[in-house]
Design a protein around this motif. Structure first.
Motif, PDB file in Angstrom:
ATOM      1  N   GLU A 181       9.051   5.526   6.912  1.00  0.00           N
ATOM      2  CA  GLU A 181       7.978   4.791   7.572  1.00  0.00           C
ATOM      3  C   GLU A 181       7.080   4.098   6.543  1.00  0.00           C
ATOM      4  N   ALA A 182       6.723   4.815   5.483  1.00  0.00           N
ATOM      5  CA  ALA A 182       5.863   4.246   4.441  1.00  0.00           C
ATOM      6  C   ALA A 182       6.570   3.102   3.723  1.00  0.00           C
ATOM      7  N   GLU A 183       7.877   3.237   3.483  1.00  0.00           N
ATOM      8  CA  GLU A 183       8.626   2.155   2.843  1.00  0.00           C
ATOM      9  C   GLU A 183       8.616   0.906   3.718  1.00  0.00           C
ATOM     10  N   ALA A 184       8.909   1.061   4.993  1.00  0.00           N
ATOM     11  CA  ALA A 184       8.936  -0.089   5.894  1.00  0.00           C
ATOM     12  C   ALA A 184       7.575  -0.778   5.923  1.00  0.00           C
ATOM     13  N   TYR A 185       6.501  -0.009   5.940  1.00  0.00           N
ATOM     14  CA  TYR A 185       5.160  -0.583   5.971  1.00  0.00           C
ATOM     15  C   TYR A 185       4.856  -1.317   4.668  1.00  0.00           C
ATOM     16  N   ALA A 186       5.152  -0.679   3.533  1.00  0.00           N
ATOM     17  CA  ALA A 186       4.885  -1.300   2.232  1.00  0.00           C
ATOM     18  C   ALA A 186       5.661  -2.610   2.086  1.00  0.00           C
ATOM     19  N   VAL A 187       6.910  -2.619   2.491  1.00  0.00           N
ATOM     20  CA  VAL A 187       7.735  -3.822   2.414  1.00  0.00           C
ATOM     21  C   VAL A 187       7.175  -4.910   3.334  1.00  0.00           C
ATOM     22  N   SER A 188       6.672  -4.519   4.515  1.00  0.00           N
ATOM     23  CA  SER A 188       6.101  -5.506   5.439  1.00  0.00           C
ATOM     24  C   SER A 188       4.855  -6.167   4.851  1.00  0.00           C
ATOM     25  N   LEU A 189       4.202  -5.473   3.905  1.00  0.00           N
ATOM     26  CA  LEU A 189       3.013  -6.019   3.246  1.00  0.00           C
ATOM     27  C   LEU A 189       3.355  -6.869   2.023  1.00  0.00           C
ATOM     28  N   GLY A 190       4.609  -6.842   1.603  1.00  0.00           N
ATOM     29  CA  GLY A 190       5.008  -7.647   0.451  1.00  0.00           C
ATOM     30  C   GLY A 190       5.529  -6.857  -0.731  1.00  0.00           C
ATOM     31  N   ALA A 191       5.649  -5.531  -0.609  1.00  0.00           N
ATOM     32  CA  ALA A 191       6.221  -4.728  -1.694  1.00  0.00           C
ATOM     33  C   ALA A 191       7.723  -4.983  -1.775  1.00  0.00           C
ATOM     34  N   ARG A 192       8.268  -4.751  -2.961  1.00  0.00           N
ATOM     35  CA  ARG A 192       9.708  -4.878  -3.180  1.00  0.00           C
ATOM     36  C   ARG A 192      10.218  -3.564  -3.757  1.00  0.00           C
ATOM     37  N   ARG A 193      11.248  -2.999  -3.144  1.00  0.00           N
ATOM     38  CA  ARG A 193      11.821  -1.737  -3.611  1.00  0.00           C
ATOM     39  C   ARG A 193      12.588  -1.965  -4.911  1.00  0.00           C
ATOM     40  N   ALA A 194      12.352  -1.089  -5.895  1.00  0.00           N
ATOM     41  CA  ALA A 194      13.073  -1.168  -7.163  1.00  0.00           C
ATOM     42  C   ALA A 194      14.530  -0.771  -6.949  1.00  0.00           C
ATOM     43  N   GLU A 195      15.416  -1.369  -7.727  1.00  0.00           N
ATOM     44  CA  GLU A 195      16.835  -1.009  -7.630  1.00  0.00           C
ATOM     45  C   GLU A 195      17.072   0.429  -8.055  1.00  0.00           C
ATOM     46  N   PHE A 196      16.452   0.839  -9.171  1.00  0.00           N
ATOM     47  CA  PHE A 196      16.642   2.196  -9.679  1.00  0.00           C
ATOM     48  C   PHE A 196      15.674   3.142  -8.992  1.00  0.00           C
ATOM     49  N   GLN A 197      16.202   4.199  -8.394  1.00  0.00           N
ATOM     50  CA  GLN A 197      15.405   5.216  -7.719  1.00  0.00           C
ATOM     51  C   GLN A 197      15.747   6.572  -8.335  1.00  0.00           C
ATOM     52  N   PRO A 198      14.807   7.171  -9.098  1.00  0.00           N
ATOM     53  CA  PRO A 198      15.140   8.352  -9.876  1.00  0.00           C
ATOM     54  C   PRO A 198      15.114   9.680  -9.133  1.00  0.00           C
ATOM     55  N   GLN A 199      14.488   9.739  -7.953  1.00  0.00           N
ATOM     56  CA  GLN A 199      14.336  11.027  -7.261  1.00  0.00           C
ATOM     57  C   GLN A 199      14.502  10.839  -5.760  1.00  0.00           C
ATOM     58  N   ASP A 200      14.882  11.914  -5.069  1.00  0.00           N
ATOM     59  CA  ASP A 200      15.045  11.853  -3.622  1.00  0.00           C
ATOM     60  C   ASP A 200      13.724  11.847  -2.868  1.00  0.00           C
ATOM     61  N   ASP A 201      12.677  12.468  -3.434  1.00  0.00           N
ATOM     62  CA  ASP A 201      11.396  12.590  -2.735  1.00  0.00           C
ATOM     63  C   ASP A 201      10.380  11.537  -3.173  1.00  0.00           C
ATOM     64  N   THR A 202      10.837  10.559  -3.945  1.00  0.00           N
ATOM     65  CA  THR A 202       9.974   9.487  -4.457  1.00  0.00           C
ATOM     66  C   THR A 202      10.713   8.167  -4.357  1.00  0.00           C
ATOM     67  N   ARG A 203       9.977   7.119  -3.977  1.00  0.00           N
ATOM     68  CA  ARG A 203      10.566   5.778  -3.970  1.00  0.00           C
ATOM     69  C   ARG A 203       9.681   4.864  -4.800  1.00  0.00           C
ATOM     70  N   VAL A 204      10.322   4.091  -5.657  1.00  0.00           N
ATOM     71  CA  VAL A 204       9.615   3.195  -6.565  1.00  0.00           C
ATOM     72  C   VAL A 204       9.640   1.783  -5.979  1.00  0.00           C
ATOM     73  N   PHE A 205       8.468   1.126  -6.035  1.00  0.00           N
ATOM     74  CA  PHE A 205       8.313  -0.230  -5.523  1.00  0.00           C
ATOM     75  C   PHE A 205       7.555  -1.067  -6.538  1.00  0.00           C
ATOM     76  N   PHE A 206       7.560  -2.377  -6.298  1.00  0.00           N
ATOM     77  CA  PHE A 206       6.722  -3.307  -7.043  1.00  0.00           C
ATOM     78  C   PHE A 206       5.778  -3.959  -6.054  1.00  0.00           C
ATOM     79  N   ASP A 207       4.494  -4.006  -6.400  1.00  0.00           N
ATOM     80  CA  ASP A 207       3.539  -4.713  -5.553  1.00  0.00           C
ATOM     81  C   ASP A 207       3.770  -6.218  -5.696  1.00  0.00           C
ATOM     82  N   PRO A 208       3.060  -7.055  -4.931  1.00  0.00           N
ATOM     83  CA  PRO A 208       3.328  -8.499  -5.015  1.00  0.00           C
ATOM     84  C   PRO A 208       3.152  -9.110  -6.400  1.00  0.00           C
TER      85      PRO A 208
END
Length: 128
Positions: free
Chosen positions: A90-117
């Motif tokens: 849910e948090a990923e979908a919301y962040a992406v709807s605001l303009g965040a971009r998910r990083a290709e490399f994701q180091p952990q299952d309980d954490t997601r890395v993004f880039f702000d605008p």
């Protein structure tokens, strides 16, 4: 002047530089639900409800987007923000709807890395 010991200190904000402080502040205002308390042409500050250190955004015309993970010869990130959430999907979908971009490399299952605008890395994470 003689020192008398440690002066009283208090962290008031973390500052993110970028080409457009208003746009970056709007992204984090919407992501975090914080209030804009200072809005100047080259400086915007958000404060959390209930007080505590805020986030400030400063205009930096020479800002270069950091690369993550780090790569030789590229602008490295100096810091990142960790944002605890209750539901990663849910948090990923919301962040992406605001303009965040998910990083290709994701180091952990309980954490997601993004880039702000502006390209600053930040993490959404859930307590396991």
């Amino acid at each position: 002047m003689a020192t008398t010991g440690k002066p009283q200190t208090r962290l008031t904000a973390t500052v993110l530089d970028g080409p457009d402080p208003r746009a970056l502040a709007a992204f984090y205002r919407d992501l975090l639900g914080w209030e804009i308390t200072t809005d100047e042409p080259d400086w915007v500050k958000l404060d959390p409800p209930g007080g505590g250190p805020g986030l400030s955004f400063s205009e930096e015309p020479r800002f270069r987007r950091p690369v993550w993970p780090a790569a030789d010869g590229e602008q490295q990130m100096m810091m990142h923000l960790d944002v605890e959430v209750t539901d990663l999907d849910e948090a990923e979908a919301y962040a992406v709807s605001l303009g965040a971009r998910r990083a290709e490399f994701q180091p952990q299952d309980d954490t997601r890395v993004f880039f702000d605008p502006a390209g600053h890395p930040f993490c959404l994470w859930v307590r396991t």
